[in-house]
Each structure stands twice: as C-alpha cells, then as structure tokens.
Design a protein around this motif. Structure first.
Motif, short mmCIF file in Angstrom:
data_model
loop_
_atom_site.label_atom_id
_atom_site.label_comp_id
_atom_site.label_asym_id
_atom_site.label_seq_id
_atom_site.Cartn_x
_atom_site.Cartn_y
_atom_site.Cartn_z
N ASP A 73 0.83 -1.09 0.00
CA ASP A 73 0.00 -0.16 0.03
C ASP A 73 0.97 1.19 0.10
O ASP A 73 0.42 2.26 -0.10
CB ASP A 73 -0.82 0.00 1.31
N LYS A 74 1.90 0.96 0.26
CA LYS A 74 3.16 2.31 0.15
C LYS A 74 3.61 2.51 -1.16
O LYS A 74 4.25 1.85 -1.64
CB LYS A 74 4.11 1.88 1.40
N LYS A 75 2.97 3.58 -1.67
CA LYS A 75 3.15 4.13 -3.02
C LYS A 75 3.56 5.58 -3.20
O LYS A 75 3.20 6.20 -2.38
CB LYS A 75 1.78 4.06 -3.83
N LEU A 76 4.28 5.89 -4.25
CA LEU A 76 4.61 7.16 -4.47
C LEU A 76 5.05 7.42 -6.17
O LEU A 76 5.31 6.17 -6.87
CB LEU A 76 5.93 7.67 -3.73
N TYR A 77 4.84 8.61 -6.62
CA TYR A 77 5.21 8.68 -8.03
C TYR A 77 6.61 9.64 -7.76
O TYR A 77 6.68 10.37 -6.96
CB TYR A 77 4.32 9.70 -8.71
N LEU A 78 7.43 9.09 -8.85
CA LEU A 78 8.87 9.70 -8.80
C LEU A 78 9.13 10.64 -10.02
O LEU A 78 8.61 10.38 -11.00
CB LEU A 78 10.11 8.63 -9.11
N PHE A 79 9.52 11.88 -9.70
CA PHE A 79 9.41 12.76 -10.74
C PHE A 79 11.01 12.64 -11.32
O PHE A 79 12.00 13.02 -10.56
CB PHE A 79 9.37 14.26 -10.19
N VAL A 80 11.05 12.29 -12.67
CA VAL A 80 12.30 11.99 -13.19
C VAL A 80 12.76 13.35 -14.07
O VAL A 80 12.26 13.43 -15.20
CB VAL A 80 12.25 10.94 -14.36
N ASP A 81 13.48 14.16 -13.41
CA ASP A 81 13.79 15.26 -13.91
C ASP A 81 14.78 15.00 -15.11
O ASP A 81 15.54 13.99 -15.14
CB ASP A 81 14.25 16.26 -13.13
#
Length: 974
Positions: free
Chosen positions: A732-740
């Motif tokens: 349930d531990k989620k995140l979105y990563l911003f790939v700069d």
C-alpha cells in the motif's frame, strides 16, 4: 543632458569607477543610487566609486571647481534620505573596507569607513573584543554610515552610541587636505588654532563658538534633555560644550559623529572596543495587553539594570506568522499579545542570571504588569532578536499602495516621558485614521513609530507633513530629540530650527560654514534642508509602462507592486562573513548594482518613468545579468522581493522585442539536446573527456573553455526503468517519482539508487511520461514555454497525487518548481489544482523523514557502522524548503553524523556558471566559502550535495566528488 565637458578632467584624473553620462549603464547606476530606504528620490548627477584617498581628493577639487556637492555613501544606515540628492554620490563601500590596525591591550581598532560592523566583530571575536554599537542592520551597516548617523542599536543603554566609541577620525576637508580629529587638551587646541590652513581655521573658529558662554547657554537650553543618550538633532555642540564646562579634553570627532557627511569625508576611524559580554544571556519576553503597559514594564526593566529593552507590537508579530524565515522563530509567543517587551540580561554566572530574571518577573507580577513571561536562554535569545530586527523590512509586506513610512520613527524622549509621549502620538495618529506600528528601543526612550500612509495620493502627502509637524511639536514639548540615531537627513532637517529654536539653529549653521563654507559636502542635510515633502518618490505620476506578465501576483498586486516592496533595508548587502545566501553575486563583486534592492529599484523605475526604453532595456538587462536566480531573496529578504521572478518577467519581454539568442535557446532546450546526445553517449562522453574538443565545443556554444562538461549515463534513467522486469511490489506504500531531465540524462546512477532504495524500503515507485521540469526555461526568462509546461505537469499529476501517494523529486531545482513557480504560473482555471498538488510534492529527503517519522521506515534497515557526512545545501532548497530534513535523513542511520556546511551559494546556478562571461564570478562565489570548507574536510568525510549543479561546481572547484543523499542512504542499507 549634463555638460559632459564638466566631467572630462575628472575622468582623466579619477582611477575608480565613474558613472556620469546619460548612456548605457551610467543611467541605470543613477537610478539605483537615487533610492535608499527613505521615501525620497533625487537623481544624482553621477556616481563615483573611489579606490583611494587620492581619488577622494580629486573629487573634492572637482566639486569645488564646479560648485557641486558630494554625497558620501556607505551602506546600511540611512533612513532619512541622507544619501539622495542631485550631487555626485561617493560610494566608499567597495574599496574603503580594510581593518588597518588592532591594539588588543589598549582595546582599539583602526578601520576604513566601508568596514561592516558584524564583519568587524567577527574579526575581533578571537581576541575577546567587540565594537559595541549595533544597528538592526549590523550585518551590512558600515562604520562610515554609523559615524554619519551616530548609530546606537540594541544595547545602547549599556554600550552607548557610535560617538561614545569614536576616538579619532581621519578626514578630508573642503580643500582636500587631510586632518586627524582626536582628543585635544587646551594647549594643543590653541596650538592648532594658530595653523594657517583649513584645520587651523576650524580649531580657531569652533573654539570661539563654543568658548562663548552665551552660546553655551543657548545650546544647554535648546538641545534635548541630557538624560536622552540617543540624540542626533543638528550637530553635537552640546557634547563639546559639556566637556568644556567640565574642563575636559575636547574631541572634534564627537562633532563628526552624527554630522551626516556634511562636514568632511571620513577616510579612517579609530574605535574604542569593549570586552565580549558574558556568555550567559537571557531574554524575558514580557507579553502585555497594551503598548502603554509595555512601556511601564520598561521602567521596571531599567531599574533591574537590563542590557536591552526592546518593543515589538502585534502589527509586526502578525507578519511573522506565515513568513518563511520568521515563522519558526516565534515559538515563545503565547496567545495574542498587543506587545512584547524583550528584556535582556547578561551574567557570568548562570544561576545568578536565572535569579535576576526571576526577580524581574516577580516584580512585574506584584505590579500587575504583563500576562506571560517566557524566559529564553543563550542561543534561544536569537529567536527574539531576529523577530525584533526584522521589523523594518517585515512592515513592507503590506499589500496595496499604503506603506509604513519613515517619518517619526526616530524621535526620542526620556524613558520616563515615553508612556505619555507615545500616548499622545497614538492619539494623533488615530485622529487621522492612520494605522501604525510600534517597535524597537523602549529602554532608550526611542520607539520606532511607523504610520501607514499612501504617498501616491494628495491626501497621503498632506498626512505625511502633518504627522511630522505635529510630532515635532510633541518632541519640543518633552524636550526630546527629533532624531535619535537615523539622522535628520532630507526628512526631518526642515524642523530643526523649530525644535531647537532659531538661535541654536544659527549656531548649527555656523558650524557648517566653519567646516564647509562652499557647501561641498552633502548640501541640504542638517542645515538648509528643503521642505520634507518635496522630491518624494511618487511626485511624478507613473507613466504606466507595463510589460506583459505571466505570473499571478495575488495579494501583491502586480510586478510593479513587487518591485515597490523593496524597503531598501539592505539585507542583500551582507557578506559571506555574516553568512546566508542572498545575494551571491553582490558578495563576490561588492557592487551596489548587484544587490537585490538595486535590481528591484531599477525595474521599478523602468516600469514607471517616461524614459527611452530602447536604451533602458539594455540597462535593466545588464543589472539583472548577475542574478543567479538562487531565490535566496524569497527567504532572506524581509519583504520577500523575488528577483528571480522579476528577472524572468523582464527577460521574456526582452526576448519578445529582440528575439532569443542561440545560446539561450540551446540552454532552454537542454532536454532536446541531451535526448539527441543520449543516442551516442560514448561519442559525447569522449568529447567531454577530451580537453581540446571540450574547449572547442564550449567556445562554439558560448560557454567558458575551462568549464568541464558532465558526462552522460550509458543509458537514460527512463530507459532503465522501462527495461526492468518483475519489480512491482504488492504494498500500500506508493509514490510517484518525478524524473527530471538532469537525472534522466546525467545523474542516472543517482536516480537508480534512489529507486532501488525506495523499493528495498517497501515502496511502489511509479513513473509516468511527463515533460521536463521547465527549470531551464524559467532560468532564462522563457515564460511562455514554461507556462505551457507547468500547465501540462499540473494536468498530468493533479489527479494522481494525494497525501498518501506523494510526488517525490530527486533534483531540488526541478521538483520545487511545483511549489514555487507553478501555482502562480498556470492558467487560472487550474490554479487550485496546482496549489493542492504543491502540498503533496516532496524533496527526497523530506519524503524520507515524513515516512520515518510515521514509523514506516525503520532504523534497523540501515547499517550501524559510523560515517561522517558533510552537507552543502542547494539554494532553492534553503529558500523554499529547509536543510533540516536533509540533515535528519543523513543522520538516520544510528552511527551517521551529519553536519551542514555554512556555504551559501555554490556559484553554478544551472547554466550561469557555464557561460563564458559568468565563469569567473561563478568560481569567485564558490571560493567565498564553499570551496574553502570542502578543502578543509577530512578524506573520510562523505560530501553530500542534493543539486546536480552544486556537485558539478564542487568537482570543478576542488576536485572533490560529492553524492546525492539517496546514494548515501542506499549504500547504508543492510
């Protein structure tokens, strides 16, 4: 147009910088120097930045030949228009900045007038000594300005004023001759009075003036009450007369203090020093229900022999609640006080200090004064004083055209008269329906009262005069001082004859004639001051020369209103010795044109005055050129004058007129360039690694040949992510990563380690296709493209990101755009989505500590081996977030010791440090603090820098490799 022939001889003989004509940068320099922290504006005929005493003598001869006035200028002390006028501004702040001699045994130091007070004390601290007088602007206030205004400061009730510490001045007189004024006995005075030169004339005629008993009686009856130690109205004749009555040695230096540069030009000063205060200190923050109650508390504080007693009212406290810099410094505030009186005590013995504070509080309670009495000890006291000192700047955060005005803020009476005097001032302001703030030096009888007046209206201008005129009558009634330490300047000079009387004013005029019969020095100050409501900034109606803007300015109103928030308080003139980040280019050049306030002032004038904007475009571009868009002004400027935003808006308008240069297009299209290069990484890297080819490529682009080029990864981070298999976690531990774009192409390994770290800690890491960060476009003022990108980003992420599924970034400058620029840049239809999204956007370190604090990341995931870590902070992170999370994250493994390097800006700032014209200053900024600190590190210390530009600059400047926090924590996994 000025008569340029008048300047020909001066240009030939003058070796410093000189700005005198109406072309190019010279006009912009006059614009900058026509504005200080006052409400006044008079365009100077020129600006001279002398390198030597010889240059000053050249200026004096020129001024005498052409009957012009010289306006000496230091920095950080003028509030009453002392350094505005239509003469030649003489800026001594750049080259007259040396500490010349120190005598530890006799406790004195000899300095040039451009030495900054706090920098001087940093130099003196290892010797156990300090210079006592301290303005609230002490991080940039210079000794020359402090002498000019007889500056006092926070602890003046114990440590005295500048005049009390001024042992000797070396100065240039109206004929260019050099003289030293110091303590002189009767015989020496008589000997000097027989000299057949300007020095002899001064001793002879001044001796006759103060030697006349009738004159001394006039001065004794007219001047402010002797119990007021903050008195700076007119010239300090009362000080000389007192010494003569007591048959003590006389010191003309006491007269120079407070003379506002109208008698001579000071080139050196010998200052008396004091021992450092006891290390144990405490502030009792007495909360009261009214201003009057706090002033009664003040009288008891003085009875308890406090070192300082300073007022802060609820008006200022309100501005600190949501301020990014000061909101963290008000944890001691209880409830909603109408005022807080900050009372400081020092003592060698900690227990005795505690008892002193308790006795004071018990006395207040028994007297029925105050309702809360928090006691701040030692380092905690900085919270109180930072809030107090911020008053001048914070008040300029008001929206709209009505602003706090410097008007009656410097009037002083005895502390015993202060409650009655302030009550009458409040009655006066209320009768005119004016809001106002009150703060500062209660212990010295000088409350800074600042009424809120709209000087853009006829009614406001009338109120401006009436309030000062009525207050002058109150000052006269209480036998107070019209000016305590800010000086009379252009503001209050008109009322000196009224407050002191015509006879005393006649003697003041005589002093001016004795020293400066041709009025070469700062004409129109102290004597012959023009009407106080002439030459106001807003006398001329704005010509309304707007430029198209792309940001939403919200409560600020507009780009013009943002420029007008600048109070001129000069926080942007502090040096690397004081610390902080704002303003890195000024720290390197020490040029006024490179300050935050200069950029704000020149853009304000550009937007409002009927000028040739074809020429002005280039002037403003030049002034903006060395802004690194570090964003430190958002946090460290009390009024949050955001120059990076101003620069971006102006540059977009400039591009619209003149087109976008090739190099700028290449930089703004960084992602496109790297995308093409990533198809041939080995060839690109071979060029980057070959000195000859790299220098050729750099020159062809417009980069400096000595700047190294970062190498590409073998693959891009996005390709690596796409080609991975079987990495999906059931959690349930989620995140979105911003790939700069920077991590995607250059710092690929750092991005990999961050993803692997997150997965090892049990998180699902999602990556979607999204545009680049728009950082390159924002930094080069290509706002149309940046706005389009911002709209796309918000539309993509708004529905995906929420509190339990955040957006996490690798590169500070890229991810923080979601918090800083995007909410004010996107279309109004999605602005609320942008604001909501910004609340759930995190730097990697912030996200890590959020999860750790919630118990979702455990220490047993990491090694127990010890490591020493030293952290350099990215400018955007320091301005828009905090370095606390980085320090805490890197201290999370049990035996990891992480410390912050007090390093300011690295100097790279994206493309800035690459560009050929900026390379040298970029490296100079790095050398101010960062490079020196890095070279001092031990080999086993791990150097950490979150920003890709920072890591590149450190490598180029020191040869030392630095790491992203995610790399360090990944390597710490067990």
């Amino acid at each position: 147009m000025p008569d340029m022939a008048m300047f020909d001889q001066l240009k030939k003989e003058f070796s410093g910088e000189l700005y005198v004509d109406h072309t190019g940068l010279d006009e912009a320099m006059r614009t900058i120097y026509s504005t200080d922290a006052s409400e006044y504006q008079e365009r100077p005929m020129g600006v001279a930045i002398p390198q030597s005493t010889k240059d000053l003598q050249t200026l004096i001869r020129w001024a005498a030949d052409h009957r012009k006035t010289l306006i000496p200028r230091a920095a950080g002390t003028s509030l009453a228009g002392q350094v505005v006028g239509n003469g030649m501004v003489v800026d001594i702040s750049k080259h007259f900045s040396s500490i010349l001699e120190l005598n530890v045994d006799e406790k004195w130091v000899r300095v040039q007038p451009g030495v900054i007070r706090d920098d001087l004390n940093a130099y003196l601290k290892p010797f156990g000594l300090m210079y006592g007088p301290e303005t609230s602007t002490s991080s940039r206030a210079m000794i020359g300005g402090m002498i000019g205004n007889n500056s006092c400061g926070l602890h003046s009730i114990v440590w005295g004023c500048t005049r009390d510490h001024l042992l000797e001045v070396k100065a240039l007189l109206d004929d260019g001759s050099e003289v030293a004024f110091k303590k002189t006995n009767r015989d020496e005075w008589l000997r000097k009075s027989k000299l057949e030169n300007s020095e002899g004339r001064i001793y002879q005629e001044l001796g006759l003036l103060i030697g006349d008993v009738q004159n001394r009686n006039i001065i004794a009856a007219a001047y402010p009450h002797a119990a007021i130690h903050r008195r700076n109205t007119g010239y300090a004749l009362d000080r000389l007369c007192e010494d003569m009555e007591k048959k003590q040695d006389l010191n003309i230096a006491a007269l120079i203090a407070g003379s506002e540069g109208t008698l001579c030009i000071v080139t050196e000063a010998k200052l008396a020093l004091i021992n450092l205060p006891p290390t144990n200190k405490a502030v009792v923050a007495v909360h009261t229900q009214s201003i009057n109650e706090s002033l009664l508390v003040n009288l008891i504080a003085l009875e308890h022999r406090c070192f300082a007693s300073e007022l802060v009212d609820d008006f200022i406290l309100g501005f600190t609640e949501d301020h990014p810099e000061f909101s963290t410094k008000r944890s001691f505030v209880e409830g909603k006080p109408k005022a807080i009186l900050m009372v400081e005590f020092f003592h060698e013995d900690a227990e005795a200090l505690t008892n002193q504070c308790r006795d004071f509080v018990e006395n207040l309670k028994s007297s029925g004064l105050g309702y809360a009495y928090p006691i701040l000890l030692n380092d905690q006291t900085d919270q109180a004083w930072n809030l107090r000192k911020a008053g001048l700047g914070l008040l300029r955060n008001l929206p709209g055209d009505a602003r706090p005005v410097n008007l009656i803020e410097d009037c002083a009476v005895t502390p015993q008269d202060l409650p009655s005097y302030i009550a009458e001032v409040e009655e006066l302001l209320k009768s005119k329906n004016l809001q106002y703030s009150m703060y500062a030096h209660a212990g010295a009888g000088e409350i800074h009262v600042e009424p809120i007046i709209n000087l853009k209206t006829p009614e406001g201008k009338q109120q401006f005069r009436e309030v000062l005129q009525s207050t002058a009558a109150l000052v006269k009634k209480y036998r107070g001082s019209l000016s305590g330490e800010h000086g009379d300047g252009r503001l209050r000079g008109e009322f000196i004859p009224y407050v002191l009387g015509e006879e005393a004013y006649g003697l003041i005029r005589d002093v001016k004639k004795i020293f400066d019969p041709s009025c070469l020095f700062n004409f129109g100050k102290v004597v012959d001051a023009p009407p106080m409501d002439s030459h106001l900034r807003n006398d001329a109606k704005p010509s309304a020369h707007p430029i198209p803007t792309y940001f939403d300015y919200g409560a600020t109103g507009s780009l013009l209103h943002l420029t007008e928030k600048c109070s001129g308080s000069g926080d942007c003139r502090k040096t690397e010795v004081t610390g902080g980040t704002m303003c890195p280019s000024f720290m390197a050049t020490r040029n006024e044109k490179d300050t935050t306030r200069a950029r704000a002032n020149v853009l304000r004038q550009y937007l409002t005055e009927p000028i040739d904007h074809t020429t002005a475009d280039e002037e403003v571009k030049h002034i903006m050129d060395l802004c690194l868009s570090c964003k430190a002004c958002i946090k460290e400027c009390p009024t949050q004058v955001d120059v990076s935003k101003m620069k971006a808006e102006f540059m977009q308008a400039y591009h619209d007129k003149n087109g976008i240069p090739l190099r700028t297009r290449l930089i703004a299209g960084f992602s496109k360039q790297m995308h093409m290069a990533s198809s041939i990484p080995r060839i690109y890297n071979a060029i980057a690694g070959n000195s000859t080819l790299r220098k050729w490529m750099n020159k062809s682009i417009g980069f400096h040949p000595d700047r190294s080029m970062p190498k590409l990864g073998d693959t891009t981070l996005r390709k690596w992510i796409k080609n991975r298999k079987g990495q999906s976690l059931s959690t349930d531990k989620k995140l979105y990563l911003f790939v700069d774009e920077f991590t995607n192409y250059i710092d690929v390994e750092k991005g990999k380690k961050m993803i692997l770290l997150m997965e090892r800690l049990g998180y699902q890491v999602h990556v979607i296709d999204h545009p680049d960060s728009a950082r390159s476009q924002l930094s080069k003022g290509i706002l149309k493209a940046a706005k389009a990108i911002a709209n796309q980003q918000v539309n993509l992420f708004a529905s995906l990101i929420k509190d339990d599924v955040p957006l996490v970034g690798i590169e500070p400058s890229a991810i923080l755009g979601f918090r800083d620029e995007f909410p004010g840049l996107v279309d109004s239809s999605i602005q609320q989505h942008a604001l909501a999204l910004a609340k759930n956007v995190y730097l990697f370190e912030e996200w890590f500590m959020r999860e750790a604090d919630a118990g979702r990341i455990q220490k047993d995931s990491f090694t127990k081996n010890s490591k020493s870590i030293r952290i350099h902070g990215h400018c955007h992170q320091k301005a828009l977030a905090s370095m606390v999370s980085t320090k805490r994250a890197l201290s999370f493994p049990e035996q990891y010791e992480a410390r912050l390097i007090p390093s300011g800006c690295c100097g790279m700032a994206g493309s800035f440090g690459y560009e050929k014209e900026h390379y040298d200053i970029s490296m100079k900024i790095g050398e101010l603090v960062l490079f020196k600190k890095v070279r001092e590190l031990n080999e086993e210390d791990i150097l950490v820098a979150s920003g890709t530009s920072c890591r590149h600059q450190i490598l180029d400047g020191t040869g030392r490799k630095s790491y992203h926090p995610a790399e360090v924590l990944y390597d710490a996994l067990v």
